[in-house]
Scaffold this active site. Structure first.
Site, PDB file in Angstrom:
ATOM      1  N   SER A  99       0.804  -1.216   0.000  1.00 51.78           N
ATOM      2  CA  SER A  99       0.000   0.000   0.000  1.00 51.78           C
ATOM      3  C   SER A  99       0.840   1.272   0.000  1.00 51.78           C
ATOM      4  O   SER A  99       1.961   1.291   0.486  1.00 51.78           O
ATOM      5  CB  SER A  99      -0.912  -0.003   1.227  1.00 51.78           C
ATOM      6  OG  SER A  99      -0.152  -0.227   2.396  1.00 51.78           O
ATOM      7  N   GLN A 104       1.596   4.189   1.878  1.00 46.60           N
ATOM      8  CA  GLN A 104       1.463   4.210   3.334  1.00 46.60           C
ATOM      9  C   GLN A 104       2.476   5.139   3.974  1.00 46.60           C
ATOM     10  O   GLN A 104       3.416   5.611   3.341  1.00 46.60           O
ATOM     11  CB  GLN A 104       1.671   2.796   3.881  1.00 46.60           C
ATOM     12  CG  GLN A 104       3.057   2.225   3.575  1.00 46.60           C
ATOM     13  CD  GLN A 104       3.216   0.811   4.091  1.00 46.60           C
ATOM     14  OE1 GLN A 104       3.849   0.588   5.122  1.00 46.60           O
ATOM     15  NE2 GLN A 104       2.651  -0.169   3.358  1.00 46.60           N
ATOM     16  N   HIS A 107       4.095   5.748   8.331  1.00 41.55           N
ATOM     17  CA  HIS A 107       4.055   5.302   9.715  1.00 41.55           C
ATOM     18  C   HIS A 107       4.035   6.518  10.632  1.00 41.55           C
ATOM     19  O   HIS A 107       4.812   7.458  10.441  1.00 41.55           O
ATOM     20  CB  HIS A 107       5.261   4.425  10.023  1.00 41.55           C
ATOM     21  CG  HIS A 107       5.422   3.285   9.062  1.00 41.55           C
ATOM     22  ND1 HIS A 107       4.447   2.322   8.888  1.00 41.55           N
ATOM     23  CD2 HIS A 107       6.416   2.970   8.199  1.00 41.55           C
ATOM     24  CE1 HIS A 107       4.855   1.450   7.970  1.00 41.55           C
ATOM     25  NE2 HIS A 107       6.035   1.827   7.534  1.00 41.55           N
ATOM     26  N   LYS A 129       7.423   3.945  13.980  1.00 47.69           N
ATOM     27  CA  LYS A 129       7.952   2.843  13.181  1.00 47.69           C
ATOM     28  C   LYS A 129       8.911   3.337  12.095  1.00 47.69           C
ATOM     29  O   LYS A 129       8.689   3.095  10.909  1.00 47.69           O
ATOM     30  CB  LYS A 129       6.791   2.066  12.544  1.00 47.69           C
ATOM     31  CG  LYS A 129       7.187   0.725  11.929  1.00 47.69           C
ATOM     32  CD  LYS A 129       6.000   0.133  11.184  1.00 47.69           C
ATOM     33  CE  LYS A 129       6.395  -1.115  10.424  1.00 47.69           C
ATOM     34  NZ  LYS A 129       5.324  -1.604   9.544  1.00 47.69           N
ATOM     35  N   GLU A 161      11.942   2.854   9.697  1.00 46.04           N
ATOM     36  CA  GLU A 161      12.360   1.560   9.163  1.00 46.04           C
ATOM     37  C   GLU A 161      13.420   1.706   8.086  1.00 46.04           C
ATOM     38  O   GLU A 161      13.651   2.803   7.544  1.00 46.04           O
ATOM     39  CB  GLU A 161      11.152   0.806   8.599  1.00 46.04           C
ATOM     40  CG  GLU A 161      10.496   1.452   7.401  1.00 46.04           C
ATOM     41  CD  GLU A 161       9.216   0.730   6.965  1.00 46.04           C
ATOM     42  OE1 GLU A 161       8.547   0.129   7.826  1.00 46.04           O
ATOM     43  OE2 GLU A 161       8.899   0.781   5.773  1.00 46.04           O
ATOM     44  N   HIS A 176       5.418   6.042   1.294  1.00 43.63           N
ATOM     45  CA  HIS A 176       6.205   5.062   0.555  1.00 43.63           C
ATOM     46  C   HIS A 176       5.344   3.856   0.203  1.00 43.63           C
ATOM     47  O   HIS A 176       4.252   3.663   0.754  1.00 43.63           O
ATOM     48  CB  HIS A 176       7.427   4.610   1.367  1.00 43.63           C
ATOM     49  CG  HIS A 176       7.094   3.954   2.664  1.00 43.63           C
ATOM     50  ND1 HIS A 176       6.726   4.661   3.785  1.00 43.63           N
ATOM     51  CD2 HIS A 176       7.035   2.627   3.028  1.00 43.63           C
ATOM     52  CE1 HIS A 176       6.485   3.828   4.780  1.00 43.63           C
ATOM     53  NE2 HIS A 176       6.649   2.596   4.347  1.00 43.63           N
ATOM     54  N   ARG A 218      -2.739   3.672   5.743  1.00 45.10           N
ATOM     55  CA  ARG A 218      -2.777   3.357   4.312  1.00 45.10           C
ATOM     56  C   ARG A 218      -3.742   4.278   3.570  1.00 45.10           C
ATOM     57  O   ARG A 218      -4.738   4.720   4.120  1.00 45.10           O
ATOM     58  CB  ARG A 218      -3.214   1.909   4.097  1.00 45.10           C
ATOM     59  CG  ARG A 218      -2.308   0.882   4.766  1.00 45.10           C
ATOM     60  CD  ARG A 218      -2.836  -0.536   4.555  1.00 45.10           C
ATOM     61  NE  ARG A 218      -1.969  -1.520   5.178  1.00 45.10           N
ATOM     62  CZ  ARG A 218      -2.073  -1.913   6.450  1.00 45.10           C
ATOM     63  NH1 ARG A 218      -3.034  -1.410   7.206  1.00 45.10           N
ATOM     64  NH2 ARG A 218      -1.239  -2.807   6.947  1.00 45.10           N
ATOM     65  N   LYS A 262      -6.987  -3.342   2.112  1.00 45.96           N
ATOM     66  CA  LYS A 262      -7.126  -3.130   3.556  1.00 45.96           C
ATOM     67  C   LYS A 262      -7.747  -1.762   3.855  1.00 45.96           C
ATOM     68  O   LYS A 262      -7.963  -0.943   2.964  1.00 45.96           O
ATOM     69  CB  LYS A 262      -5.752  -3.249   4.226  1.00 45.96           C
ATOM     70  CG  LYS A 262      -5.152  -4.649   4.165  1.00 45.96           C
ATOM     71  CD  LYS A 262      -3.822  -4.705   4.904  1.00 45.96           C
ATOM     72  CE  LYS A 262      -3.213  -6.096   4.854  1.00 45.96           C
ATOM     73  NZ  LYS A 262      -1.919  -6.167   5.571  1.00 45.96           N
TER      74      LYS A 262
END
Length: 437
Positions: A126, A128, A130, A153, A155, A293, A312, A318
């Site tokens: 997706s 998305q 964080h 989050k 990453e 991203h 998302r 989802k």
């Protein structure tokens, strides 16, 4: 496999782990050579022969409740192959908090601050972002069923194969070119918004640029499903017609590919606003909080703060939270930094993102070689992805092979050797957190 454990008192020596798998729809199927499927089968001892048509998306090594790892005591797990009836890594750490080291324990409490993963991506994840810690707490309180924890989050994705992603907003200059070349965008964003973007320049205050970009992107992502489907249909027809007389750009080809995966999805159009990043094996991309991203294709090692919070807005079946995503983004523009790592030794490369929670080491040992991971003040997770070898500490000696995941306590020096060849990755707390390099 023989395992010699001289002394495991209070968590000394290495601990073997049984890890979890996630079968998200975008993952590679076992029949397609999913690295996640291969590692999970080797790690768990579970025969996936009858499940190879399922997508195997993510292999998780860590303490997060959505996919916990379990401790294998003395080489034998007390429970079934998925860890049921065994002590989870988080439970074991809580019983042996000294394994984290004082500084990690003081900062993050009785838990690992990082989550280690392998991803096998067959089709786009997706669009998305964080949330940062403040927003994560709010979202978790309001919607605990959707946002599973209250942590941020940040990453990093480290490419194992060629790896593709969308990440962060393109530069203002590139965006103006897109608005001129892709007339369909104006139908969704509106002519007033497009004109504002075209009239803005690099000399304008950064706050103004972000405000205009935010307004335009929010209009785009909020377009009705009917209008979105109509515009994507027009875009697809135009690109297929033009492909007969000219070579489509990489981004145009990507958009057509995304449309096949997610027909009539607003994420197809939003891809024009984001950088198209292609990583070679051994290159890494890091993503801070509130940065848009989407991973597109390939296999990677991923490390992040211990969280599973995802907001998302497209390219997914989802739950979508478009309003939250559009309001939380930083709207920074420009191509993201690509980490190539730096050598710690002839065989170990370190990737050091600007986040306290984690770093990743990539170790490739040729036949007959050996190396040492020096003792550090925090815990580590090791994952063997190819070959076999021996890992020794002062209190343990473990024969390791592909699929093995191991926890190493703080202040543990580890010697690694191989009679053939060995590829492994290590995740640990960022060295800068301890003020050492």
């Amino acid at each position: 496999m023989e395992i010699e454990l001289k002394n495991n008192h209070q968590g000394g020596g290495l601990k073997r782990l049984r890890c979890s798998v996630q079968n998200y729809d975008w993952g590679k199927k076992g029949t397609e050579g999913s690295e996640v499927a291969r590692l999970y089968e080797l790690n768990s001892g579970y025969d996936i022969a009858f499940e190879k048509k399922k997508p195997f998306a993510e292999f998780w090594v860590g303490t997060h409740g959505s996919g916990p790892s379990f401790v294998v005591e003395g080489g034998v797990e007390n429970g079934d192959s998925n860890g049921s009836g065994s002590l989870s890594l988080k439970e074991w750490i809580c019983k042996n908090p000294n394994v984290l080291g004082d500084k990690v324990l003081d900062k993050w409490g009785c838990d690992l601050p990082f989550l280690f993963k392998v991803l096998s991506v067959a089709k786009a994840l997706s669009i998305q972002a964080h949330p940062d810690k403040e927003l994560a707490k709010v979202l978790h309180k309001l919607h605990p069923n959707l946002y599973k924890d209250d942590n941020h989050k940040p990453e990093m994705a480290l490419a194992v194969t060629e790896f593709e992603a969308l990440c962060s907003f393109i530069s203002l200059e590139e965006l103006k070119a897109v608005l001129r070349d892709v007339p369909e965008i104006e139908e969704l964003v509106g002519s007033a918004e497009v004109n504002q973007l075209l009239q803005i320049n690099e000399q304008d205050h950064e706050k103004k640029v972000k405000s205009v970009l935010r307004s335009a992107f929010t209009h785009l992502m909020s377009a009705s499903k009917e209008m979105t489907a109509d515009v994507i249909s027009k875009l697809k027809s135009r690109l297929y017609t033009e492909s007969e007389t000219r070579q489509l750009t990489g981004k145009e080809q990507l958009v057509l590919q995304l449309e096949k995966q997610y027909p009539a999805d607003i994420g197809v159009i939003s891809a024009f606003f984001l950088n198209y990043v292609k990583l070679n094996p051994g290159e890494a991309l890091y993503l801070g909080a509130n940065e848009p991203h989407a991973y597109l294709h390939g296999e990677c090692i991923e490390c992040m703060a211990t969280s599973d919070n995802v907001v998302r807005a497209g390219l997914t079946p989802k739950h979508l939270d478009i309003q939250t995503l559009c309001s939380m983004l930083t709207y920074k523009q420009g191509f993201p930094e690509i980490l190539k790592g730096f050598p710690l030794s002839p065989y170990i490369t370190r990737y050091l993102p600007p986040f306290d929670e984690f770093e990743v080491d990539r170790c490739i040992l040729p036949r007959g070689a050996s190396t040492v991971f020096p003792a550090i003040p925090g815990p580590s997770i090791f994952l063997v992805v190819a070959g076999e070898g021996t890992m020794c500490t002062e209190s343990s000696k473990d024969v390791v092979m592909e699929g093995d995941a191991l926890f190493a306590p703080a202040n543990t020096e580890i010697s690694v050797s191989t009679p053939s060849e060995l590829h492994l990755y290590r995740a640990g707390v960022n060295s800068r957190f301890f003020q050492i390099l």
